[in-house]
Design an enzyme around this catalytic site. Structure first.
Site, PDB file in Angstrom:
ATOM      1  N   ASP A  46      -0.030 -11.208 -12.282  1.00 36.80           N
ATOM      2  CA  ASP A  46      -0.675 -10.429 -11.138  1.00 36.80           C
ATOM      3  C   ASP A  46      -1.699  -9.997 -12.178  1.00 36.80           C
ATOM      4  OD1 ASP A  46      -2.428 -10.986  -9.350  1.00 36.80           O
ATOM      5  OD2 ASP A  46      -2.566  -8.823  -8.918  1.00 36.80           O
ATOM      6  N   TYR A  51      -7.452  -3.145 -13.923  1.00 36.93           N
ATOM      7  CA  TYR A  51      -6.319  -2.495 -14.547  1.00 36.93           C
ATOM      8  C   TYR A  51      -6.383  -2.217 -15.859  1.00 36.93           C
ATOM      9  CZ  TYR A  51      -4.585  -4.991 -10.535  1.00 36.93           C
ATOM     10  OH  TYR A  51      -5.163  -5.727  -8.754  1.00 36.93           O
ATOM     11  N   LYS A  76      -8.838 -11.899 -12.252  1.00 34.07           N
ATOM     12  CA  LYS A  76      -9.272 -10.781 -11.279  1.00 34.07           C
ATOM     13  C   LYS A  76     -11.340 -10.142 -11.624  1.00 34.07           C
ATOM     14  CE  LYS A  76      -6.512  -9.152  -8.680  1.00 34.07           C
ATOM     15  NZ  LYS A  76      -5.130  -8.663  -9.295  1.00 34.07           N
ATOM     16  N   HIS A 109     -12.303  -9.386  -7.015  1.00 29.82           N
ATOM     17  CA  HIS A 109     -11.107  -9.615  -6.658  1.00 29.82           C
ATOM     18  C   HIS A 109     -11.629  -8.147  -5.453  1.00 29.82           C
ATOM     19  CE1 HIS A 109      -8.923  -5.583  -8.734  1.00 29.82           C
ATOM     20  NE2 HIS A 109      -8.468  -6.065  -7.902  1.00 29.82           N
TER      21      HIS A 109
HETATM   22  N1  LIG Z   1      -6.418  -7.618  -5.661  1.00 30.87           N
HETATM   23  C1  LIG Z   1      -6.839  -6.587  -4.853  1.00 30.87           C
HETATM   24  O1  LIG Z   1      -6.871  -4.970  -4.404  1.00 30.87           O
HETATM   25  C2  LIG Z   1      -5.234  -5.620  -5.177  1.00 30.87           C
HETATM   26  C3  LIG Z   1      -5.043  -3.764  -4.827  1.00 30.87           C
HETATM   27  C4  LIG Z   1      -3.681  -3.823  -4.681  1.00 30.87           C
HETATM   28  C5  LIG Z   1      -2.763  -4.358  -5.398  1.00 30.87           C
HETATM   29  N2  LIG Z   1      -2.916  -5.437  -5.542  1.00 30.87           N
HETATM   30  C6  LIG Z   1      -1.870  -6.094  -6.858  1.00 30.87           C
HETATM   31  O2  LIG Z   1      -0.681  -5.630  -6.249  1.00 30.87           O
HETATM   32  C7  LIG Z   1       0.291  -5.586  -6.756  1.00 30.87           C
HETATM   33  C8  LIG Z   1       1.375  -4.596  -5.802  1.00 30.87           C
HETATM   34  O3  LIG Z   1       0.477  -3.476  -5.000  1.00 30.87           O
HETATM   35  P1  LIG Z   1       1.106  -1.837  -5.556  1.00 30.87           P
HETATM   36  O4  LIG Z   1       1.182  -1.842  -7.185  1.00 30.87           O
HETATM   37  O5  LIG Z   1      -0.621  -1.392  -5.642  1.00 30.87           O
HETATM   38  O6  LIG Z   1       2.131  -1.442  -5.033  1.00 30.87           O
HETATM   39  P2  LIG Z   1       3.448  -2.183  -4.805  1.00 30.87           P
HETATM   40  O7  LIG Z   1       3.611  -3.071  -5.122  1.00 30.87           O
HETATM   41  O8  LIG Z   1       3.595  -2.656  -2.648  1.00 30.87           O
HETATM   42  O9  LIG Z   1       4.522  -0.949  -5.036  1.00 30.87           O
HETATM   43  C9  LIG Z   1       3.881  -0.184  -6.354  1.00 30.87           C
HETATM   44  C10 LIG Z   1       5.172   0.898  -6.186  1.00 30.87           C
HETATM   45  O10 LIG Z   1       6.851   0.724  -6.147  1.00 30.87           O
HETATM   46  C11 LIG Z   1       7.037   1.373  -6.719  1.00 30.87           C
HETATM   47  N3  LIG Z   1       8.413   0.363  -6.807  1.00 30.87           N
HETATM   48  C12 LIG Z   1       9.005  -0.457  -7.140  1.00 30.87           C
HETATM   49  N4  LIG Z   1       9.615  -1.211  -6.751  1.00 30.87           N
HETATM   50  C13 LIG Z   1      10.200  -0.020  -5.930  1.00 30.87           C
HETATM   51  C14 LIG Z   1      11.946  -0.049  -6.163  1.00 30.87           C
HETATM   52  N5  LIG Z   1      12.652  -1.074  -5.997  1.00 30.87           N
HETATM   53  N6  LIG Z   1      12.165   1.165  -5.562  1.00 30.87           N
HETATM   54  C15 LIG Z   1      11.774   2.385  -5.327  1.00 30.87           C
HETATM   55  N7  LIG Z   1      10.205   2.141  -6.147  1.00 30.87           N
HETATM   56  C16 LIG Z   1       9.681   1.244  -6.722  1.00 30.87           C
HETATM   57  C17 LIG Z   1       6.512   1.247  -8.403  1.00 30.87           C
HETATM   58  O11 LIG Z   1       6.872   2.611  -9.034  1.00 30.87           O
HETATM   59  P3  LIG Z   1       7.474   1.951 -10.841  1.00 30.87           P
HETATM   60  O12 LIG Z   1       6.670   0.557 -11.133  1.00 30.87           O
HETATM   61  O13 LIG Z   1       7.124   3.000 -11.039  1.00 30.87           O
HETATM   62  O14 LIG Z   1       8.999   1.079 -10.263  1.00 30.87           O
HETATM   63  C18 LIG Z   1       4.999   1.559  -7.704  1.00 30.87           C
HETATM   64  O15 LIG Z   1       4.957   2.967  -7.314  1.00 30.87           O
HETATM   65  C19 LIG Z   1      -0.783  -4.373  -8.302  1.00 30.87           C
HETATM   66  O16 LIG Z   1       0.242  -3.954  -8.647  1.00 30.87           O
HETATM   67  C20 LIG Z   1      -1.815  -5.156  -8.004  1.00 30.87           C
HETATM   68  O17 LIG Z   1      -1.110  -6.303  -8.981  1.00 30.87           O
HETATM   69  C21 LIG Z   1      -3.734  -6.216  -5.643  1.00 30.87           C
END
Ligand SMILES: NC(=O)c1ccc[n+]([C@@H]2O[C@H](COP(=O)([O-])OP(=O)(O)OC[C@H]3O[C@@H](n4cnc5c(N)ncnc54)[C@H](OP(=O)(O)O)[C@@H]3O)[C@@H](O)[C@H]2O)c1
Length: 271
Positions: A46, A51, A76, A109
Site C-alpha cells: 500500500d 509517503y 494514491k 487519497h
Molecule cells: N488512505 C489514507 O488516508 C491512509 C491513512 C492512514 C494510513 N493509511 C495506510 O494504512 C496503513 C496502516 O495504517 P497506519 O500505519 O496508520 O497504522 P496501523 O497499521 O494501525 O499501526 C501501525 C503502528 O503499529 C505498530 N505495530 C504494527 N504491528 C505491531 C505489532 N504486532 N505489535 C506492536 N506494534 C505494532 C507499528 O510500529 P512498527 O512499524 O515499529 O512495528 C506502527 O507504529 C498505513 O501504513 C498506510 O499504508 C492510509
C-alpha cells in the site's frame, strides 16, 4: 502462510491482507520491511506519493525477484496533485519512482473539495489506457461517492478508509457493499494506541492471540481488505498470522460497541 484473495467488481483479484507503508520517521527501514513482507508471503503493497518512499519500495520490489504478475501494488494521488493534468503527471512520477509499468490499483487519497470530478476523469483515462488494472478512492464517505456516481463512467473498485472497532461506521460499509465497492480498511491497529484496552485484551486472550492480531482479524471478518503497517519482520509476521481463528458474532458485536470515533487521520466528514 496463505492469504486469501477477494475479487473486485472488475474481475481483478486482490489479496485480503497487505503491508502499510506510511512511516515518516522510518524511511530508512522501508526497503527492508517491503523485502521482509514479500519474503513472508505478502503481495499487496500500500504505497502513496505522499509517503515519500516510493523509490525505496521500487528497489525492494526489484530486489525481491518476484514476477510483476504476483504483486498487487497500490498508490494514491495526493491532494496537491488533484485535477486532470496534474493527476496524470503525478501518476507518471509514481510509476517512475516505483520502477513499474503499471499499477494494480490507483486511489484518490482524499476527497478534497473542488477537483474531485476532474481527478476521477484522469483516473478513468489511466484505467482505459491500462496503466492501472483498477482504480478507486480513499476516505470517500457516502456523500462523496454519490457525487462521483453522477458523472462517473467507471465505478470505483476499492474505497480505502479508516476501519477499526473504534472507528466503525457500519452504514458506510453497507453503502460500499451495496454499490459493489470493496472496502479496504486502514490503520487497523489504531497505531497501537488501544493495545492495553482491557476488553480487547480479554477477547484476544480468549483466542490465544495478541490484541494486534485480534484487530487485524476484525477487519477480515467484516470482509475488508486490511493493510497493517510494520517495519519489523517479527511484527509483520505476527500481523499476518490471523487466518487460523475466527471471531464469534458475540465478540464482533462487543468490539463494534467500542466505537468512540478514535481516528489516526482526518474525518472524511470534514471534507
Ligand atoms: N488512505 C489514507 O488516508 C491512509 C491513512 C492512514 C494510513 N493509511 C495506510 O494504512 C496503513 C496502516 O495504517 P497506519 O500505519 O496508520 O497504522 P496501523 O497499521 O494501525 O499501526 C501501525 C503502528 O503499529 C505498530 N505495530 C504494527 N504491528 C505491531 C505489532 N504486532 N505489535 C506492536 N506494534 C505494532 C507499528 O510500529 P512498527 O512499524 O515499529 O512495528 C506502527 O507504529 C498505513 O501504513 C498506510 O499504508 C492510509
Amino acid at each position: 502462510m496463505h492469504i486469501p484473495s477477494i475479487t473486485l467488481n472488475n474481475g481483478i483479484s486482490m489479496p485480503q491482507l497487505g503491508l502499510g507503508l506510511y512511516a515518516p520517521k522510518q524511511q530508512d527501514e522501508i526497503k527492508q520491511s517491503v523485502l521482509d513482507a514479500l519474503d513472508l508471503g505478502i503481495r499487496l503493497i500500500d504505497s502513496a506519493a505522499i509517503y515519500a518512499n516510493e523509490i525505496q519500495v521500487g528497489e525492494a520490489i526489484k530486489e525481491s525477484g518476484l514476477s510483476r504478475k504476483e504483486l498487487f501494488v497500490t498508490s494514491k494521488v495526493w491532494m496537491d496533485d488533484m485535477g486532470y493534468d496534474s493527476t496524470l503527471k503525478a501518476f507518471d512520477k509514481t510509476l517512475k519512482d516505483l520502477g513499474l509499468e503499471y499499477l494494480d490499483l490507483y486511489l484518490i487519497h482524499w476527497p478534497k473539495d473542488g477537483q474531485r470530478k476532474e481527478t476521477w476523469k484522469a483516473m478513468e483515462t489511466l484505467y482505459e489506457q491500462k496503466l492501472c488494472r483498477s482504480i478507486g478512492v480513499s476516505n470517500y464517505y457516502q456523500k462523496h461517492l454519490e457525487e462521483l456516481f453522477v458523472k462517473a463512467n467507471v465505478c470505483p473498485a476499492v474505497n480505502q478508509f479508516e476501519l477499526s472497532p473504534f472507528c466503525y461506521m457500519p452504514e458506510e460499509l453497507a453503502f460500499n457493499k451495496a454499490n459493489t465497492i470493496q472496502v479496504e480498511g486502514y490503520a487497523p491497529l489504531v497505531r497501537g494506541w488501544k493495545k492495553d484496552d482491557p476488553v480487547l485484551n480479554e477477547i484476544a486472550n480468549h483466542y490465544g492471540k495478541s490484541t494486534f492480531q485480534l484487530l487485524v482479524r476484525w477487519n477480515i471478518e467484516l470482509g475488508a481488505v486490511t493493510i497493517p503497517k510494520s517495519v519489523n519482520r517479527a511484527r509483520i509476521q505476527e500481523n499476518m498470522d490471523v487466518f487460523d481463528f475466527s471471531i464469534s458474532e458475540e465478540d464482533m458485536e462487543r468490539m463494534a460497541s467500542m466505537y468512540d470515533n478514535t481516528r489516526v487521520a482526518w474525518d472524511p466528514r470534514d471534507f
